[in-house]
Design an enzyme around this catalytic site. Structure first.
Site, PDB file in Angstrom:
ATOM      1  N   CYS A 160      13.476  10.208   7.613  1.00 35.76           N
ATOM      2  CA  CYS A 160      13.324   9.812   9.021  1.00 35.76           C
ATOM      3  C   CYS A 160      14.638   9.897   9.776  1.00 35.76           C
ATOM      4  O   CYS A 160      14.672  10.297  10.936  1.00 35.76           O
ATOM      5  CB  CYS A 160      12.781   8.386   9.103  1.00 35.76           C
TER       6      CYS A 160
ATOM      7  N   LYS B 138       0.859  -1.176   0.000  1.00 37.76           N
ATOM      8  CA  LYS B 138       0.000   0.000   0.000  1.00 37.76           C
ATOM      9  C   LYS B 138       0.901   1.234   0.000  1.00 37.76           C
ATOM     10  O   LYS B 138       1.411   1.650   1.047  1.00 37.76           O
ATOM     11  CB  LYS B 138      -0.923  -0.020   1.219  1.00 37.76           C
TER      12      LYS B 138
ATOM     13  N   GLU C 115       9.339   1.232  11.405  1.00 36.80           N
ATOM     14  CA  GLU C 115      10.369   2.253  11.229  1.00 36.80           C
ATOM     15  C   GLU C 115       9.648   3.585  11.301  1.00 36.80           C
ATOM     16  O   GLU C 115       8.947   3.970  10.370  1.00 36.80           O
ATOM     17  CB  GLU C 115      11.101   2.059   9.899  1.00 36.80           C
TER      18      GLU C 115
ATOM     19  N   GLU D 159       9.692  15.732  15.703  1.00 36.89           N
ATOM     20  CA  GLU D 159      10.144  15.585  14.313  1.00 36.89           C
ATOM     21  C   GLU D 159       9.407  16.582  13.427  1.00 36.89           C
ATOM     22  O   GLU D 159       8.183  16.553  13.325  1.00 36.89           O
ATOM     23  CB  GLU D 159       9.894  14.165  13.830  1.00 36.89           C
TER      24      GLU D 159
ATOM     25  N   GLY E  13       1.991   4.308  13.515  1.00 37.76           N
ATOM     26  CA  GLY E  13       2.638   3.053  13.866  1.00 37.76           C
ATOM     27  C   GLY E  13       2.001   2.400  15.076  1.00 37.76           C
ATOM     28  O   GLY E  13       1.847   1.165  15.140  1.00 37.76           O
TER      29      GLY E  13
ATOM     30  N   GLY F 285       6.495   5.101   8.834  1.00 34.54           N
ATOM     31  CA  GLY F 285       5.658   6.286   8.921  1.00 34.54           C
ATOM     32  C   GLY F 285       5.745   6.930  10.287  1.00 34.54           C
ATOM     33  O   GLY F 285       6.751   6.809  10.986  1.00 34.54           O
ATOM     34  N   SER F 286       4.676   7.588  10.691  1.00 34.72           N
ATOM     35  CA  SER F 286       4.665   8.353  11.927  1.00 34.72           C
ATOM     36  C   SER F 286       4.490   7.455  13.143  1.00 34.72           C
ATOM     37  O   SER F 286       3.994   6.328  13.053  1.00 34.72           O
ATOM     38  CB  SER F 286       3.538   9.386  11.897  1.00 34.72           C
TER      39      SER F 286
END
Length: 497
Positions: free
Chosen positions: A301, A192, A267, A401, A250, A245-246
């Site tokens: 990231c 996806k 991750e 972040e 996650g 992703g975030s």
């Protein structure tokens, strides 16, 4: 620049699109529209204009894709000899290289990054397939010494159907980073891609099919995280989820996976420090830190988004870094500037919000600090490469972040305080260390809480070196031989003889 790339760029600027872009899901070896017939638009961040449409999937499409991958796993892929799986992945690497120019142009249009950066990502994707092609027939178990009356051994088996949720910042390389080891291990994959950057995932699925991958082994679904991602990670037949992703998303992925006791690799975010000791090579370090934060417009990231620097060299270093930053070119990615666009209006607003709030708190802006546009066209989603100087350890721009071209500078009075500052966030993805003293470097490498450490070269390493985070940056490792572990389960067999 090759003639093919020039033709593609010319076609795009003349028509606003490219002919032959994929538009449907890729399920069972074929392109198909969404079950509802709905579509979405993808934007060129360098112009803010729509340049293509794609299928807007939902749970019905997810069911079709997972059923296809489950069938392909049970009836076909797990039975294919490992050496043959390796040959198919090697052909996929060759297919990527043969289509590299088109892939790079499409990646630039979808994501906004510079053409040179996109070209590097495509090379990395080919290398990933090549690396795991060589690993496919080397996944072997062990014998266990239980004595003369027993034979005990282990074997490695593929886990089954795997789901891969791909971010928008490195669409091609992040996809391949997950699916190449999964395919090498004998798993099937449902991918996806992010709704902002769906096109190269669909193109890669076609390349894999042409390389000989059986139908259903790699399916790609496009659409939103809510409509496609959520039902995919919650599906009972998905046995492993690889998510990039975030942190917030996650956490939701973990919750969905827990209901089916599905394993996950996460991750997530980062707030990685570049630790600059007083004895560093300033000339080399300035250039290295520049690209640690400003590559891909800071949308990485593991970007070196914090500079933790000893006070004795702080003023000189920041002055030189700011001067170098002012010289960076930016503009539409296909014109191959040093800095490309921000990938979406939403992300641009987020970056600007962090910087505007920092300025309102009195944080000093050494360079940059504002939205901007491509000067050649007067349009696009751009943010000036920015340095925020002498920021406190608890400031939001140190702790959270930003995911943009924004560097926060923290001053340390000793190597010991630099270590404390480096470990002073909830993230632990990466860290850079700059010093001529190898003992100091290795002690810091030992004590910094991060998944990967770079010494005197940020982003040192490559496909062969494991990648992943600690703390809120996630868990599990991708790349290298460690990247295969998530896609294998160990079976032990013991016989009395």
């Amino acid at each position: 620049m090759s003639s093919i790339t020039e033709q593609l760029i010319g076609e795009y600027f003349a028509t606003g699109t490219l002919a032959g872009l994929p538009s449907g899901h890729f399920i069972d070896g074929k392109s198909r529209p969404a079950a509802t017939g709905r579509t979405m638009e993808t934007f060129d961040p360098g112009t803010t204009k729509v340049f293509a449409q794609f299928a807007a999937g939902d749970a019905e499409d997810v069911e079709a894709a997972v059923a296809s991958s489950d069938r392909a796993f049970r009836d076909c892929w797990r039975k294919v000899a490992p050496a043959e799986r390796g040959r198919i992945l090697q052909r996929a690497a060759e297919g990527i290289r043969a289509n590299a120019e088109r892939l790079a142009v499409v990646e630039t249009l979808d994501n906004g990054k510079s053409l040179a950066e996109a070209q590097g990502d495509i090379r990395s994707a080919a290398r990933l397939f090549e690396y795991y092609a060589g690993a496919a027939d080397k996944l072997q178990g062990e014998t266990i010494p239980l004595g003369m009356d027993y034979l005990s051994y282990t074997s490695l088996e593929p886990v089954g159907v795997t789901a891969h949720i791909i971010p928008w910042n490195y669409p091609t390389s992040t996809m391949v980073r997950g699916i190449a080891p999964a395919l090498a291990a004998g798993c099937t994959v449902v991918v996806k891609p992010a709704e902002q950057t769906p096109l190269t995932a669909l193109m890669l699925a076609e390349i894999l099919r042409d390389a000989g991958l059986p139908d259903g082994v790699c399916n790609v679904l496009t659409g939103t995280g809510t409509a496609v991602g959520a039902p995919l990670v919650a599906h009972a037949k998905v046995r492993h989820i690889t998510f990039t992703g975030s942190v917030n998303t996650g956490s939701l992925v973990m919750q969905a996976a827990a209901r089916n006791i599905t394993s996950v690799t996460l991750e997530l975010g980062g707030k990685s420090p570049a630790v600059m000791l007083a004895d560093c090579d300033i000339d080399a370090a300035v250039e290295d830190v520049l690209w640690a934060i400003f590559s891909n417009s800071g949308q990485t990231c593991s970007a070196g988004s914090r500079l933790v620097i000893e006070r004795s060299i702080h003023a000189e270093f920041v002055e030189r870094l700011a001067a170098r930053t002012r010289k960076l070119s930016f503009g539409h990615g296909l014109r191959n500037p040093e800095i490309g666009a921000i990938s979406s209006q939403e992300q641009l607003n987020k970056i600007a919000g962090y910087v505007d709030e920092a300025k309102s708190r009195g944080v000093r802006v050494a360079v940059g600090g504002s939205r901007t546009v491509d000067q050649a066209s007067g349009s696009g989603w751009f943010f000036q490469p920015t340095i925020l100087d002498d920021v406190g350890p608890l400031d939001v721009v140190v702790q959270e972040e930003i995911f943009g071209p924004v560097l926060s500078v923290q001053i340390a009075d000793s190597a010991e305080q630099a270590l404390e500052l480096a470990n002073g966030t909830a993230f632990g993805l990466a860290a850079g260390i700059y010093t001529r003293d190898i003992k100091k470097a290795l002690r810091l490498a030992r004590d910094i809480d991060a998944g990967q450490i770079y010494i005197n070269e940020y982003y040192a390493g490559g496909v062969e070196t494991p990648f992943g985070g600690n703390k809120l940056s996630g868990f599990g490792r991708e790349k290298g031989l460690e990247g295969l572990r998530a896609y294998c389960r160990v079976k032990s067999v013991t016989a009395r003889i």
